[in-house]
Scaffold this motif. Structure first.
Motif, PDB file in Angstrom:
ATOM      1  N   SER A 109      -2.629 -57.006 -55.412  1.00 52.16           N
ATOM      2  CA  SER A 109      -3.477 -58.103 -55.864  1.00 52.16           C
ATOM      3  C   SER A 109      -4.066 -58.790 -54.643  1.00 52.16           C
ATOM      4  N   GLY A 145      -2.505 -47.378 -64.519  1.00 48.58           N
ATOM      5  CA  GLY A 145      -1.898 -48.339 -65.428  1.00 48.58           C
ATOM      6  C   GLY A 145      -0.852 -49.249 -64.823  1.00 48.58           C
ATOM      7  N   ALA A 146      -0.443 -49.006 -63.587  1.00 45.36           N
ATOM      8  CA  ALA A 146       0.571 -49.833 -62.927  1.00 45.36           C
ATOM      9  C   ALA A 146      -0.096 -50.700 -61.854  1.00 45.36           C
ATOM     10  N   VAL A 147       0.440 -51.892 -61.664  1.00 42.15           N
ATOM     11  CA  VAL A 147      -0.101 -52.801 -60.656  1.00 42.15           C
ATOM     12  C   VAL A 147       0.150 -52.218 -59.263  1.00 42.15           C
ATOM     13  N   TYR A 202      -5.125 -51.934 -60.516  1.00 44.50           N
ATOM     14  CA  TYR A 202      -4.201 -51.080 -61.258  1.00 44.50           C
ATOM     15  C   TYR A 202      -4.484 -49.624 -60.910  1.00 44.50           C
TER      16      TYR A 202
END
Length: 50
Positions: A22, A17-19, A14
């Motif tokens: 992954s 706060g945002a992805v 993150y």
């Protein structure tokens, strides 16, 4: 601010706060997080006038 969390068997990075991304392994996620927070140092150049 960068955080890494394990979610559903994947490591999610993150950024503010945002992805951001992954990954399947923790080491890949940590490497990506370091790149996101790394600021290249500025090179100093000596200028001489003749």
């Amino acid at each position: 601010m960068v955080k890494t969390k394990e979610e559903n068997g994947q490591f999610v990075v993150y950024v503010r706060g945002a992805v951001a991304a992954s990954f399947l392994t923790k080491s890949e996620a940590e490497s990506f997080a370091v790149k996101q927070t790394h600021y290249p140092s500025q090179e100093e150049t000596l200028i001489t006038y003749n």
